[in-house]
Scaffold this motif. Structure first.
Motif, PDB file in Angstrom:
ATOM      1  N   HIS A 180      22.918  58.084  -0.319  1.00  0.00           N
ATOM      2  CA  HIS A 180      21.985  57.043   0.143  1.00  0.00           C
ATOM      3  C   HIS A 180      22.734  55.794   0.645  1.00  0.00           C
ATOM      4  CE1 HIS A 180      19.729  59.500  -2.845  1.00  0.00           C
ATOM      5  NE2 HIS A 180      18.719  59.349  -1.944  1.00  0.00           N
ATOM      6  N   LYS A 181      22.032  55.045   1.587  1.00  0.00           N
ATOM      7  CA  LYS A 181      22.556  53.769   2.107  1.00  0.00           C
ATOM      8  C   LYS A 181      22.103  52.640   1.186  1.00  0.00           C
ATOM      9  CE  LYS A 181      20.485  54.035   5.987  1.00  0.00           C
ATOM     10  NZ  LYS A 181      20.034  53.674   7.361  1.00  0.00           N
ATOM     11  N   PRO A 182      22.901  51.615   1.125  1.00  0.00           N
ATOM     12  CA  PRO A 182      22.446  50.447   0.339  1.00  0.00           C
ATOM     13  C   PRO A 182      21.174  49.851   0.970  1.00  0.00           C
ATOM     14  CG  PRO A 182      24.783  50.325   0.753  1.00  0.00           C
ATOM     15  CD  PRO A 182      24.281  51.436   1.604  1.00  0.00           C
ATOM     16  N   TRP A 183      20.500  49.111   0.150  1.00  0.00           N
ATOM     17  CA  TRP A 183      19.232  48.497   0.639  1.00  0.00           C
ATOM     18  C   TRP A 183      19.243  47.004   0.331  1.00  0.00           C
ATOM     19  CZ3 TRP A 183      15.464  45.714  -1.768  1.00  0.00           C
ATOM     20  CH2 TRP A 183      14.287  45.452  -1.021  1.00  0.00           C
ATOM     21  N   ILE A 184      18.864  46.239   1.354  1.00  0.00           N
ATOM     22  CA  ILE A 184      18.696  44.774   1.189  1.00  0.00           C
ATOM     23  C   ILE A 184      17.390  44.357   1.856  1.00  0.00           C
ATOM     24  CG2 ILE A 184      21.155  44.236   1.045  1.00  0.00           C
ATOM     25  CD1 ILE A 184      21.084  43.527   4.006  1.00  0.00           C
ATOM     26  N   GLU A 185      17.018  43.122   1.616  1.00  0.00           N
ATOM     27  CA  GLU A 185      15.804  42.600   2.244  1.00  0.00           C
ATOM     28  C   GLU A 185      16.013  42.522   3.757  1.00  0.00           C
ATOM     29  OE1 GLU A 185      13.015  41.967   0.777  1.00  0.00           O
ATOM     30  OE2 GLU A 185      13.651  42.051  -1.319  1.00  0.00           O
ATOM     31  N   THR A 186      14.929  42.498   4.459  1.00  0.00           N
ATOM     32  CA  THR A 186      15.023  42.457   5.926  1.00  0.00           C
ATOM     33  C   THR A 186      15.332  41.051   6.449  1.00  0.00           C
ATOM     34  OG1 THR A 186      12.639  42.109   6.066  1.00  0.00           O
ATOM     35  CG2 THR A 186      13.454  44.400   6.169  1.00  0.00           C
ATOM     36  N   SER A 187      15.001  40.013   5.692  1.00  0.00           N
ATOM     37  CA  SER A 187      15.287  38.632   6.146  1.00  0.00           C
ATOM     38  C   SER A 187      15.478  37.728   4.948  1.00  0.00           C
ATOM     39  CB  SER A 187      14.147  38.104   7.010  1.00  0.00           C
ATOM     40  OG  SER A 187      12.951  38.011   6.264  1.00  0.00           O
ATOM     41  N   TYR A 188      16.299  36.683   5.206  1.00  0.00           N
ATOM     42  CA  TYR A 188      16.585  35.701   4.164  1.00  0.00           C
ATOM     43  C   TYR A 188      16.447  34.291   4.777  1.00  0.00           C
ATOM     44  CZ  TYR A 188      18.668  39.512   1.508  1.00  0.00           C
ATOM     45  OH  TYR A 188      18.881  40.679   0.838  1.00  0.00           O
ATOM     46  N   HIS A 189      16.006  33.407   3.971  1.00  0.00           N
ATOM     47  CA  HIS A 189      15.948  31.977   4.353  1.00  0.00           C
ATOM     48  C   HIS A 189      16.797  31.203   3.353  1.00  0.00           C
ATOM     49  CE1 HIS A 189      12.756  32.355   7.375  1.00  0.00           C
ATOM     50  NE2 HIS A 189      12.252  33.313   6.558  1.00  0.00           N
ATOM     51  N   GLY A 190      17.715  30.401   3.925  1.00  0.00           N
ATOM     52  CA  GLY A 190      18.611  29.667   3.047  1.00  0.00           C
ATOM     53  C   GLY A 190      18.688  28.167   3.402  1.00  0.00           C
ATOM     54  N   ILE A 191      19.101  27.403   2.423  1.00  0.00           N
ATOM     55  CA  ILE A 191      19.275  25.953   2.579  1.00  0.00           C
ATOM     56  C   ILE A 191      20.646  25.588   2.022  1.00  0.00           C
ATOM     57  CG2 ILE A 191      18.480  23.676   1.905  1.00  0.00           C
ATOM     58  CD1 ILE A 191      15.685  24.799   1.706  1.00  0.00           C
ATOM     59  N   ILE A 192      21.379  24.795   2.829  1.00  0.00           N
ATOM     60  CA  ILE A 192      22.665  24.305   2.366  1.00  0.00           C
ATOM     61  C   ILE A 192      22.683  22.786   2.534  1.00  0.00           C
ATOM     62  CG2 ILE A 192      23.725  24.733   4.620  1.00  0.00           C
ATOM     63  CD1 ILE A 192      26.384  25.157   3.112  1.00  0.00           C
ATOM     64  N   THR A 193      23.113  22.111   1.544  1.00  0.00           N
ATOM     65  CA  THR A 193      23.201  20.652   1.622  1.00  0.00           C
ATOM     66  C   THR A 193      24.451  20.252   2.393  1.00  0.00           C
ATOM     67  OG1 THR A 193      22.077  20.441  -0.503  1.00  0.00           O
ATOM     68  CG2 THR A 193      23.300  18.518   0.286  1.00  0.00           C
ATOM     69  N   GLU A 194      24.291  19.192   3.265  1.00  0.00           N
ATOM     70  CA  GLU A 194      25.396  18.729   4.108  1.00  0.00           C
ATOM     71  C   GLU A 194      26.583  18.333   3.240  1.00  0.00           C
ATOM     72  OE1 GLU A 194      25.858  15.737   7.972  1.00  0.00           O
ATOM     73  OE2 GLU A 194      24.403  15.289   6.399  1.00  0.00           O
ATOM     74  N   ASN A 195      27.729  18.741   3.709  1.00  0.00           N
ATOM     75  CA  ASN A 195      28.994  18.451   3.033  1.00  0.00           C
ATOM     76  C   ASN A 195      29.114  19.212   1.705  1.00  0.00           C
ATOM     77  OD1 ASN A 195      29.740  16.624   5.099  1.00  0.00           O
ATOM     78  ND2 ASN A 195      28.605  14.964   4.065  1.00  0.00           N
ATOM     79  N   ASN A 196      28.357  20.337   1.562  1.00  0.00           N
ATOM     80  CA  ASN A 196      28.426  21.214   0.383  1.00  0.00           C
ATOM     81  C   ASN A 196      28.689  22.634   0.871  1.00  0.00           C
ATOM     82  OD1 ASN A 196      28.324  22.184  -2.181  1.00  0.00           O
ATOM     83  ND2 ASN A 196      26.343  21.242  -2.697  1.00  0.00           N
TER      84      ASN A 196
END
Length: 939
Positions: A21-37
């Motif tokens: 079998h192939k690995p499975w992940i979600e179809t989409s991700y939403h992320g937030i990164i703080t500036e200078n982090n």
């Protein structure tokens, strides 16, 4: 051995496939990164699943791979078994560079064995990451300075808008949420959008410009690092009028003509102007007698203007000889007398002739207002009436109901008929409380009035009978009329209210128009620089005193140029300091209208500064002695042969470098100006007219504006002329004394004045000794040498010299040397005289023994008389001959004897009838015996 290894061995041995079998992940991700982090928070979390689990390797997740061009992120596996991973930034993320990122991510399992073969990857999932902003930037204004112009008197909703920006990337921190005015107490406000408005009406007169500071805040409440300057200029409402002129104009003495409004221009607010009419008025009525005039005495002014001689001043300065004005009120130094309706002055008898003839002139300055009280009384200026018994007015000048009236009652003669007696003039100026100059020229029966140089004929002339002759004395008065009859006690009546000055009467002559204009001329006034450069179409007109200038034109620019050339001038060397008011009134006409706009008047003033006060110094020989014969001679003795008059002024010389604030250097400079009198006073007892006097050749006054009077108290030279002219005249003043036996010395004092005593000199004293002794011829020579050595004489400078003349004092060392030399000379001369007398006595004794007793004639009683006047006629020549003879005698006695023999031979040739020759020996003896007996002659 681990189970997975065993499972792998088993699978290989028996050829069982392990990674299905192939690995499975979600179809989409939403992320937030703080500036200078570097940490990215994903939703959902990054987790990969594999159905091959728990099969080793095949069911484990070995990696997450990101697909994209140089994405600044990386994904790492935190747990291979659970498939948990983390997304992080490879370097600090800058929101200002990129606010969000989108890329593809896939999960990879570990394959079918440790070597990672037969690995499988999941499907592609989309990752969308947003960068969270940090408020790291402050707001900045787009402009460094904001400017706006508003019109006074208005309320604006928005004058201007300021705008600031923030470089942060997020709306929260990049947006400007508020503006604020930092400057306190200003009539302005600002809203959230940066719009500035005024909170009250602005006034140009109150403040021309406002400068306010404004700051900005972003939505994170971070304010701007630098505030911005906002300039708000207040523009006046367009008001027609003159602009760009100074209220105060400064004038320093000697400046000549200075422009009053060098930058003035007229604002008409775009009105259709057709003509402009302007009047410039210099108001000087409170300066002196109406303006700045020369303050010399009336006598000096008349001499300066070329008036006829013989004028009698009826209001002179109080003095010992003119004491009738002592009780009157005086104003300042201008010899102005104020009459308050309670004063009058009696002119002493003999001052004015009783018979004025048919021609005479009355001149005066007068300032007069409306007569006080309901019933206007006569106000007498000048009146000649009966002293006692009767109340007849012979002639008078008075004011009545603002009319000037001149009364002249002729004496009775053969023609007993009506004659013109009263002459009336009705003029507004008589009661305007201003100074005016009046001249009444009488050429009976015609009487002409000049006021301020303009001729006026009487509007009314009334006739009257002549006055019958009587022996009643007359009384001349000023300021009131003397009522000698018809009252219980003689008294003054018809008092004058006002001010008078320079009241004179000149019997037998009338004045010319030219002289009258000169006497009343102002020394200050308005002027136009460069008349030829006035624009075309400009009309102008001055009044006689040049205190009012009227200009008219149809072009605004030409009028502007013309008004810029209007100047103030004061030709006096020492003007009266103070303020001169200046007023400019204008009228503007527009096309098709009588008057379209109103132009406000200009109210300015000229400040005339005080002139530097001169110091007048008189120097010269202050002591000398002369033989009595010189004083007794027809020409007398010159009193001031080397007198010198110098005037200096002290000025402050400021440094060229204005940074030097320690003050300037005091500099003394010689200056040239006129004098108006020099008095030579006798100190001590007055001159005895029976035996002494002061004399001046009147020819010395010709060609000069000078005159002179003489008395036993001294000599007075007066008139407006240069110091050089006064020096020339003073050097010719002589003192004679034909009764010297009663006088041994005389002292005189010289004092000079400018501007009628405003500036006076030092008191120069001179002592004169009269030598009476018969021995004074020699002492006079010595005294002359002591007092007048050649190098002690004052250096004579030509007129106009600017060099200093304060070096006429010889140093004390030179004086001592002179005295020593003269003393040695006196000793040598005395010694020579003594030796001559000794030699003469010895020679006489020898010849007495050898004298022939039977001489033909007896000369024992022979007397040789020497004319003493020869000594006084040529004192210097006689002294030089005596000195030369004495010195020769001293050097060699034999030479002296030979000289005596030679002189006696000459005398024998001149008097052959007296000397008798009897033989060579006898003649020689006789010549020796006829030597002069000089024992009684003075040396």
């Amino acid at each position: 051995i681990s189970p997975s290894f065993l499972f792998w061995v088993f699978a290989c041995f028996f050829s069982v496939p392990v990674n299905k079998h192939k690995p499975w992940i979600e179809t989409s991700y939403h992320g937030i990164i703080t500036e200078n982090n570097d940490t990215v928070i994903l939703d959902p979390p990054l987790v990969a699943l594999d159905k091959d689990a728990p099969v080793p390797f095949a069911g484990e997740i070995c990696a997450f791979k990101i697909h994209g061009q140089e994405m600044p992120f990386e994904a790492v596996v935190l747990n291979r078994t659970s498939g948990e991973g983390r997304l992080r930034a490879k370097s600090p993320i800058d929101c200002e560079l990129q606010k969000e990122y989108t890329f593809i991510i896939q999960a990879y399992d570990c394959g079918s064995g440790p070597a990672g073969t037969n690995w499988k990857k999941s499907h592609k999932a989309v990752v969308h990451i947003q960068v969270k902003d940090v408020n790291e930037f402050s707001p900045e204004f787009k402009e460094s300075v904001y400017k706006a112009t508003v019109t006074e008197g208005k309320i604006y909703d928005s004058i201007l808008q300021v705008e600031a920006i923030d470089e942060d990337c997020s709306p929260q921190y990049s947006q400007i949420c508020n503006y604020e005015i930092v400057t306190p107490d200003v009539p302005f406000a600002i809203d959230r959008n940066g719009n500035i408005r005024n909170t009250e009406k602005l006034s140009y007169d109150k403040q021309h410009q406002y400068e306010i500071m404004v700051t900005a805040f972003d939505c994170g409440q971070k304010h701007a690092t630098e505030d911005v300057l906002v300039r708000v200029n207040v523009k006046p409402v367009c008001k027609p009028g003159w602009q760009d002129w100074d209220k105060r104009i400064e004038y320093r003495p000697g400046s000549g003509s200075i422009p009053l409004f060098p930058s003035i221009h007229l604002e008409t607010c775009d009105g259709p102007v057709s003509s402009i009419h302007s009047t410039i008025e210099l108001q000087t009525n409170f300066i002196g007698k109406g303006c700045d005039r020369e303050t010399y005495s009336e006598k000096s002014l008349q001499k300066l203007c070329g008036a006829s001689s013989g004028a009698i001043d009826l209001l002179p300065s109080p003095s010992a000889t003119t004491n009738w004005t002592a009780g009157l009120q005086m104003e300042s130094n201008d010899i102005i007398f104020k009459f308050d309706g309670k004063q009058g002055a009696k002119i002493p008898d003999g001052i004015v002739p009783k018979n004025l003839t048919d021609q005479f002139t009355i001149t005066l300055w007068m300032k007069h207002g409306p007569s006080p009280g309901l019933r206007a009384e006569k106000e007498t200026i000048l009146c000649n009436s009966d002293k006692t018994e009767m109340n007849r007015h012979h002639y008078a000048l008075y004011v009545h109901n603002c009319r000037l009236v001149f009364l002249l009652r002729k004496d009775f003669d053969q023609a007993d008929t009506f004659r013109p007696a009263e002459f009336h003039w009705k003029l507004d100026q008589i009661c305007d409380k201003e100074w005016h100059y009046y001249v009444v020229n009488v050429e009976f029966p015609v009487v002409t009035l000049y006021m301020d140089g303009t001729t006026y004929e009487p509007y009314l002339v009334t006739n009257d009978w002549p006055i019958h002759p009587s022996h009643i004395a007359m009384q001349l008065t000023v300021g009131a009329c003397w009522q000698g009859g018809e009252v219980t006690k003689p008294r003054f009546a018809q008092y004058f209210h006002g001010s008078l000055a320079s009241l004179t009467i000149r019997p037998g002559k009338i004045e010319s128009q030219k002289v009258i204009s000169c006497l009343q001329a102002c020394k200050e006034g308005l002027d136009i620089n460069s008349l030829e450069s006035l624009g075309q179409g400009i009309k102008y007109h001055f009044n006689p005193s040049q205190s009012v200038l009227v200009m008219e034109g149809d072009d605004i620019e030409n009028i502007n140029q013309a008004l810029r050339k209007v100047s103030y001038i004061n030709s006096r060397q020492f003007p009266t300091a103070g303020v001169r008011r200046l007023k400019v009134s204008s009228k503007v006409q527009c096309f098709g209208e009588d008057v379209c706009i109103s132009i406000p008047d200009i109210d300015a003033y000229v400040m005339v500064f005080q002139a530097n006060e001169p110091k007048i110094t008189i120097t010269g020989m202050d002591h000398f002695a002369r033989p009595a014969a010189q004083f007794e001679s027809e020409r007398g003795v010159l009193l001031f042969p080397d007198i010198r008059i110098v005037s200096t002024v002290t000025k402050m010389e400021h440094p060229v470098d204005l940074r030097e604030r320690d003050g300037g250097l005091l500099v003394v400079e010689e200056m040239l100006h006129n004098l108006d009198f020099c008095d030579i006073l006798v100190i001590g007892a007055e001159l005895d007219p029976e035996q002494e006097c002061l004399e001046l050749d009147r020819a010395q006054l010709q060609g000069k504006h000078l005159d002179a009077t003489n008395s036993t108290a001294g000599y007075s030279i007066y008139g407006v002329d240069s110091m050089f002219s006064y020096e020339q005249v003073l050097r010719q003043l002589r003192y004679r004394n034909w009764g010297t036996s009663a006088t041994s010395d005389r002292k005189f004092r010289v004092k000079c004045s400018e501007l009628n005593g405003r500036y006076t000199s030092n008191e120069f004293n001179l002592e004169v000794n009269i030598l009476h002794s018969s021995n004074s011829n020699f002492m006079d020579h010595v005294n002359h040498m002591l007092v007048q050595p050649q190098f002690l004489q004052s250096v004579q400078h030509p007129e106009g010299s600017v060099s200093a003349v304060h070096n006429s004092v010889v140093p004390s060392v030179a004086t001592i040397v002179i005295i020593i030399c003269v003393s040695i000379l006196v000793f040598v001369i005395t010694l020579g005289v003594y030796r001559i007398r000794t030699a003469h006595q010895h020679s006489s004794a020898e010849h007495e023994g050898g004298k022939d007793s039977e001489m033909d004639w007896d000369d024992s009683a022979l007397t040789i008389t020497v004319n003493p006047m020869e000594k006084y006629e040529k004192p210097h020549q006689a002294e030089e001959e005596s000195e030369e003879e004495d010195i020769d005698d001293e050097e060699e006695d034999t030479t002296s004897a030979e000289s005596d023999d030679s002189e006696e031979d000459e005398e024998e040739e001149e008097e052959e009838e007296v000397i008798v020759q009897k033989g060579d020996k006898q003649n020689a003896t006789r010549q020796e015996q006829l030597e002069w007996d000089d024992s009684t002659l003075p040396y």
